[in-house]
Design an enzyme around this catalytic site. Structure first.
Site, mmCIF file in Angstrom:
data_model
loop_
_atom_site.group_PDB
_atom_site.id
_atom_site.type_symbol
_atom_site.label_atom_id
_atom_site.label_comp_id
_atom_site.label_asym_id
_atom_site.label_seq_id
_atom_site.Cartn_x
_atom_site.Cartn_y
_atom_site.Cartn_z
ATOM 1 N N GLU A 184 -45.584 4.187 6.129
ATOM 2 C CA GLU A 184 -44.737 3.010 5.915
ATOM 3 C C GLU A 184 -43.255 3.320 6.143
ATOM 4 O OE1 GLU A 184 -46.145 0.383 2.660
ATOM 5 O OE2 GLU A 184 -44.071 0.545 1.988
ATOM 6 N N ASP A 185 -42.814 4.486 5.772
ATOM 7 C CA ASP A 185 -41.367 4.737 5.741
ATOM 8 C C ASP A 185 -40.862 5.843 6.672
ATOM 9 O OD1 ASP A 185 -41.020 2.710 3.919
ATOM 10 O OD2 ASP A 185 -41.126 4.008 2.163
HETATM 11 P P1 NDP Z 1 -38.397 -4.187 -2.429
HETATM 12 O O1 NDP Z 1 -38.396 -5.161 -3.558
HETATM 13 O O2 NDP Z 1 -39.623 -4.026 -1.656
HETATM 14 O O3 NDP Z 1 -37.859 -2.738 -2.905
HETATM 15 C C1 NDP Z 1 -38.580 -2.050 -3.788
HETATM 16 C C2 NDP Z 1 -39.291 -0.921 -3.128
HETATM 17 O O4 NDP Z 1 -38.348 0.075 -2.776
HETATM 18 C C3 NDP Z 1 -40.251 -0.268 -4.067
HETATM 19 O O5 NDP Z 1 -41.506 -0.910 -3.971
HETATM 20 C C4 NDP Z 1 -40.277 1.144 -3.587
HETATM 21 O O6 NDP Z 1 -41.238 1.181 -2.542
HETATM 22 C C5 NDP Z 1 -38.894 1.354 -2.973
HETATM 23 N N1 NDP Z 1 -37.907 2.095 -3.761
HETATM 24 C C6 NDP Z 1 -37.028 2.994 -3.261
HETATM 25 N N2 NDP Z 1 -36.201 3.451 -4.196
HETATM 26 C C7 NDP Z 1 -36.556 2.877 -5.346
HETATM 27 C C8 NDP Z 1 -36.054 2.984 -6.681
HETATM 28 N N3 NDP Z 1 -35.001 3.762 -6.996
HETATM 29 N N4 NDP Z 1 -36.643 2.272 -7.637
HETATM 30 C C9 NDP Z 1 -37.686 1.465 -7.345
HETATM 31 N N5 NDP Z 1 -38.202 1.294 -6.092
HETATM 32 C C10 NDP Z 1 -37.637 2.019 -5.084
HETATM 33 O O7 NDP Z 1 -37.146 -4.485 -1.621
HETATM 34 P P2 NDP Z 1 -36.973 -5.285 -0.375
HETATM 35 O O8 NDP Z 1 -35.593 -5.037 0.049
HETATM 36 O O9 NDP Z 1 -38.093 -4.962 0.548
HETATM 37 O O10 NDP Z 1 -37.074 -6.794 -0.907
HETATM 38 C C11 NDP Z 1 -38.214 -7.530 -0.751
HETATM 39 C C12 NDP Z 1 -38.334 -8.709 -1.728
HETATM 40 O O11 NDP Z 1 -37.261 -8.856 -2.648
HETATM 41 C C13 NDP Z 1 -38.443 -10.000 -0.978
HETATM 42 O O12 NDP Z 1 -39.689 -10.553 -1.302
HETATM 43 C C14 NDP Z 1 -37.303 -10.862 -1.480
HETATM 44 O O13 NDP Z 1 -37.751 -12.185 -1.710
HETATM 45 C C15 NDP Z 1 -36.912 -10.248 -2.765
HETATM 46 N N6 NDP Z 1 -35.477 -10.333 -2.994
HETATM 47 C C16 NDP Z 1 -35.030 -10.778 -4.197
HETATM 48 C C17 NDP Z 1 -33.689 -10.855 -4.453
HETATM 49 C C18 NDP Z 1 -33.217 -11.313 -5.799
HETATM 50 O O14 NDP Z 1 -32.035 -11.175 -6.122
HETATM 51 N N7 NDP Z 1 -34.071 -11.844 -6.650
HETATM 52 C C19 NDP Z 1 -32.683 -10.510 -3.463
HETATM 53 C C20 NDP Z 1 -33.244 -10.030 -2.232
HETATM 54 C C21 NDP Z 1 -34.589 -9.959 -2.042
HETATM 55 P P3 NDP Z 1 -42.008 2.511 -2.052
HETATM 56 O O15 NDP Z 1 -42.683 3.110 -3.199
HETATM 57 O O16 NDP Z 1 -42.952 1.936 -1.025
HETATM 58 O O17 NDP Z 1 -40.940 3.338 -1.440
#
Ligand code: NDP
Ligand code: ZN
Length: 178
Positions: free
Chosen positions: A67-68
């Site tokens: 994925e990354d």
């Molecule tokens: P994500 O919500 O997917 O980011 C979280 C992911 O980042 C985790 O699943 C993890 O994935 C990885 N990650 C890396 N570092 C960290 C950390 N320190 N702590 C936790 N997780 C970490 O982000 P996206 O940018 O992809 O956003 C997607 C969603 O967020 C969209 O559905 C959008 O609608 C929503 N969104 C909401 C906002 C709001 O303010 N409410 C604003 C912008 C977007 P892994 O384990 O795979 O690395």
């Protein structure tokens, strides 16, 4: 006396070395933490839940490589075999989908994942919600953190009955929802 290392331990450490190499230039979204800390954290969470299946632990260490990073599933299969590649595939989002579609797909697919993939997935959600508490992604609002907790719970809820210890640990983390 020289005691050969058991094969299962070799597999787990080979996966750790492979993932460390693949993620070597990356950091987590808190910006400070080296990326490899996260896959190692998953493997540690699994061992703490008494899951010592080397295939599951290796897949956990490799779970974000496709994925990354530029790693392909074919490459994982060549190096680690079909079963580990299949678990990594199950744990990888479809990059052709939008962010929103990926979030929904994880909820929709969770119940149909193999047991091995469900173990890795629950550990991933434990690690990520715990990081959102302790080392949150830079710039995330309170609302966004809450959304992440709730989405993670929706995914984990569809995998209930997989492993009581992991589910209990997720629930304990969820209680810390900001
Ligand atoms: P994500 O919500 O997917 O980011 C979280 C992911 O980042 C985790 O699943 C993890 O994935 C990885 N990650 C890396 N570092 C960290 C950390 N320190 N702590 C936790 N997780 C970490 O982000 P996206 O940018 O992809 O956003 C997607 C969603 O967020 C969209 O559905 C959008 O609608 C929503 N969104 C909401 C906002 C709001 O303010 N409410 C604003 C912008 C977007 P892994 O384990 O795979 O690395
Ligand atoms: Zn992950």
């Amino acid at each position: 006396m020289y005691v050969p290392m058991p094969t299962h331990m070799e597999l787990v450490l080979q996966a750790a070395a492979f993932a460390a190499e693949k993620h070597r230039t990356q950091r987590r979204k808190d910006v400070e933490t080296p990326y490899i800390n996260h896959p190692i954290q998953l493997a540690y969470i699994l061992v703490q839940a008494n899951i010592e299946d080397s295939v599951v632990l290796a897949a956990a260490l490799l779970h974000d490589t496709v994925e990354d990073t530029s790693t392909t599933l074919d490459e994982i299969e060549i190096v680690f075999g079909y079963e580990i590649a299949r678990i990594v595939a199950e744990c990888s989002d479809d990059k052709a989908q939008t962010k929103l579609e990926r979030k929904q797909a994880q909820i929709d697919r969770a119940a149909r994942l193999s047991r091995e993939a469900r173990l890795v997935k629950i550990a991933d959600k434990i690690a990520n919600v715990s990081d959102i508490e302790g080392a949150p992604p830079a710039g995330w609002s309170l609302e966004r953190k809450r959304e992440y907790f709730d989405w993670s719970k929706a995914v984990v809820d569809r995998m209930r009955g997989t492993n009581a210890s992991l589910e209990k640990r997720f629930d304990a983390e969820y209680l810390k929802r900001p």
